[in-house]
Design a protein around this motif. Structure first.
Motif, mmCIF file in Angstrom:
data_model
loop_
_atom_site.group_PDB
_atom_site.id
_atom_site.type_symbol
_atom_site.label_atom_id
_atom_site.label_comp_id
_atom_site.label_asym_id
_atom_site.label_seq_id
_atom_site.Cartn_x
_atom_site.Cartn_y
_atom_site.Cartn_z
ATOM 1 N N MET A 186 0.833 -1.208 0.000
ATOM 2 C CA MET A 186 0.000 0.000 0.000
ATOM 3 C C MET A 186 0.864 1.252 0.000
ATOM 4 O O MET A 186 0.572 2.228 -0.701
ATOM 5 N N ASN A 187 1.930 1.227 0.778
ATOM 6 C CA ASN A 187 2.838 2.374 0.812
ATOM 7 C C ASN A 187 3.540 2.562 -0.534
ATOM 8 O O ASN A 187 3.803 3.704 -0.947
ATOM 9 N N SER A 188 3.847 1.464 -1.211
ATOM 10 C CA SER A 188 4.482 1.558 -2.526
ATOM 11 C C SER A 188 3.556 2.243 -3.524
ATOM 12 O O SER A 188 4.006 3.045 -4.359
ATOM 13 N N PHE A 189 2.269 1.949 -3.431
ATOM 14 C CA PHE A 189 1.299 2.597 -4.318
ATOM 15 C C PHE A 189 1.233 4.091 -4.022
ATOM 16 O O PHE A 189 1.232 4.925 -4.947
ATOM 17 N N ALA A 190 1.177 4.438 -2.730
ATOM 18 C CA ALA A 190 1.163 5.856 -2.357
ATOM 19 C C ALA A 190 2.441 6.546 -2.804
ATOM 20 O O ALA A 190 2.423 7.685 -3.297
ATOM 21 N N ASP A 191 3.568 5.861 -2.632
ATOM 22 C CA ASP A 191 4.863 6.393 -3.074
ATOM 23 C C ASP A 191 4.844 6.657 -4.575
ATOM 24 O O ASP A 191 5.333 7.690 -5.062
ATOM 25 N N LEU A 192 4.278 5.730 -5.335
ATOM 26 C CA LEU A 192 4.190 5.877 -6.782
ATOM 27 C C LEU A 192 3.354 7.094 -7.166
ATOM 28 O O LEU A 192 3.712 7.849 -8.082
ATOM 29 N N LEU A 193 2.249 7.312 -6.457
ATOM 30 C CA LEU A 193 1.398 8.469 -6.745
ATOM 31 C C LEU A 193 2.149 9.777 -6.518
ATOM 32 O O LEU A 193 2.041 10.721 -7.316
#
Length: 588
Positions: free
Chosen positions: A320-327
């Motif tokens: 989930m943090n990786s997705f937020a990081d990507l955004l």
């Protein structure tokens, strides 16, 4: 307070006495039936006294002219702390005494078994594990006691009228989240923060939900809903055969992309694959989190680290943090590619109002932005379930579905619906609100008091109390919603709304901690459902009387419902329509 101290002292005394007189444990073991019989008689006598005993004029802080039963006072809530010989009755009826006896009997049986049959390593491990569990129960005892007044004293009565006092209060001491939210690892942004941090975050992200940005939000919802409708057309094409399919995954992807592009960052910053991966990680996170909470010993950090699920749990949070990081990285790259700095006044309104831009403008750290983005993504779950339940209610009530479709056909002059169009969907909105009344995805929320909360009958809840409000129960109160199990959208006619308390219907919470994304969520759902009703007739073979739910962080279906989307043969031809704006307002 201090249950662990009492427990350790009691166990210590038992061990000391047993060291000098080992035969004591053997005698207790051999006479256990008589001991349990005696305890049952004592407990029964206490219950008889509580039922027949009178509080008279000495009922704590609440004087009464007539004598009433202690149990009556206890469960009606007019006496929160009835006393027996100076001792708070709760000390006798709370888990403390039972847990203490549980611990003593565990140790006594182990010592007696050792004495009679020799040392048993399996029995020793069993006692050790139970000791850890009981220790954790005592460690959380303050939390249990503070819940106890709300959950037990009035048999749910506080949940109905006590919550109205809480929700309407703007006292800063009444807005902190309940202590149970501390288990939400990875989510400590606005929705789950407290005190001054909550106030500053609320002010910071407000522009992301400002009414001035409604036009581009609607444009974003139109884009994603059009894509989803095309996927539904493919899914239900079936070569002429109508086959039921689950659609929760599609709704989840739509919700994530809608939240991301309308609130968090610039449109086009995430793709469907990344959104689906986030939904999968979030689902696994909630499953493991609830499993952990229901097994209290797993909330102890060093024990949890050795559990096999901890690796999956950490992986889900990382995903989930990786997705937020990507955004965040995509947002910064997009701004940079267009040759603009975040602090530049020439940024478009949609770029300056989104969450990431707002946080960058105040020089928030990457970690702070990451935390807030991840927390904001939490909203996709309630949006997904709201959509799912709304479509299910329309499928199960074809007469209401047809009325909604008639509304849609009257305004559907363009693929891109605008705010004026949505304002005309009044019956659809009533059906949606009635769905939220019957099936609120967020079925319960809680707060921890930092200042006293005054309720009716001069009752005051002290600081430290955890107060839980249950919309699922409130929405079924016949006082406000006659025949509560029936699906009746007319409950939300303006006149009906005015006749009941403003907080009797609270699917998005209420007061200062009301969900800031409530209005964008309603807009996104109305746009998608309007396009679905224009294209399809919806049916489902689900039977609500046998429809079961899982109560995790949200109220989700235990078995995913399936739908049949039958393409309509008389879809209207698209024309043109002017995109205008007016302030959003709901009848309720």
């Amino acid at each position: 307070t201090g249950g662990n101290i009492y427990s350790c002292v009691t166990v210590g005394l038992l061990l000391v006495v047993s060291a000098f007189n080992p035969q004591l444990c053997v005698e207790v073991y051999r006479n256990m039936s008589q001991i349990l019989g005696t305890l049952n008689v004592v407990a029964l006598s206490l219950c008889v006294y509580l039922i027949t005993g009178k509080t008279g004029n000495n009922a704590g802080a609440h004087k009464k002219e007539t004598e009433t039963s202690i149990v009556y006072e206890f469960f009606m809530g007019s006496e929160l702390h009835p006393r027996l010989l100076g001792m708070d009755v709760k000390q006798l009826t709370s888990p403390r005494l039972g847990n203490m006896m549980w611990q003593l009997f565990n140790i006594i049986f182990f010592i007696a078994g050792w004495k009679l049959n020799g040392f048993d390593s399996g029995h020793f491990v069993n006692v050790l594990l139970q000791t850890v569990h009981i220790y954790k129960a005592f460690h959380m005892e303050n939390y249990y006691f503070s819940m106890f007044e709300m959950m037990e004293d009035c048999a749910g009565y506080y949940l109905c009228w006590g919550s109205l006092s809480l929700l309407s209060s703007y006292d800063i001491g009444h807005v902190n989240r309940a202590s149970g939210y501390k288990f939400l690892e990875g989510f400590d942004g606005l929705a789950f923060s407290n005190g001054n941090r909550w106030q500053s975050l609320k002010k910071l992200i407000a522009p992301a939900f400002h009414f001035k940005s409604v036009d581009y939000k609607i444009s974003t919802f139109n884009t994603h809903s059009k894509t989803l409708v095309r996927k539904l057309e493919v899914l239900f094409s079936g070569n002429g055969k109508l086959v039921a399919h689950p659609i929760t995954k599609l709704l989840g992807s739509y919700s994530v992309q809608s939240v991301v592009d309308s609130v968090i960052t610039l449109p086009g910053s995430c793709n469907e694959v990344d959104a689906d991966r986030f939904v999968t990680n979030f689902k696994r996170y909630t499953e493991i989190l609830c499993y952990r909470i229901l097994h209290p010993w797993l909330t102890i950090g060093f024990i949890w680290k050795f559990h096999p699920l901890s690796t999956e749990f950490d992986a889900a949070i990382k995903g989930m943090n990786s997705f937020a990081d990507l955004l965040i990285m995509n947002h910064m790259a997009k701004v940079s590619t267009e040759g603009k700095e975040v602090n530049n006044a020439t940024l478009d309104e949609k770029e300056t109002n989104c969450l990431i831009s707002q946080m960058l403008q105040v020089n928030a750290s990457f970690k702070e932005i990451l935390t807030e983005v991840t927390t904001m993504l939490f909203a996709h779950e309630s949006n997904t379930l709201s959509l799912l339940y709304f479509l299910l209610m329309l499928a199960l009530h074809p007469e209401h579905q047809e009325k909604c479709r008639e509304e849609v056909d009257q305004i559907f002059n363009d693929e891109a619906l605008n705010f004026n169009d949505l304002s005309e969907l009044k019956y659809m909105e009533k059906c949606f609100l009635e769905t939220l009344r019957l099936l609120p995805p967020v079925f319960m929320f809680g707060r921890q008091l930092e200042s006293p909360l005054c309720l009716k009958n001069n009752i005051t809840l002290p600081p430290g109390t955890n107060v839980y409000v249950c919309p699922l129960a409130m929405h079924k109160d016949e006082k406000y919603f006659p025949n509560p199990e029936a699906f009746n959208p007319d409950r939300f006619l303006p006149g009906e709304c005015q006749q009941r308390h403003q907080y009797a219907f609270s699917p998005f919470s209420a007061g200062p901690r009301v969900c800031p994304g409530m209005k964008p969520a309603i807009l996104s759902i109305k746009i998608l459902v309007a396009k679905i009703l224009h294209k399809f007739e919806i049916t489902s073979d689900v039977k609500m009387e046998s429809f079961k739910f899982r109560f995790t962080l949200t109220m989700s279906p235990e078995i995913e419902p399936t739908f049949v989307f039958k393409p309509r043969n008389n879809c209207l031809t698209f024309g043109t329509y002017t995109n205008t704006y007016q302030s959003y307002s709901s009848n309720c």
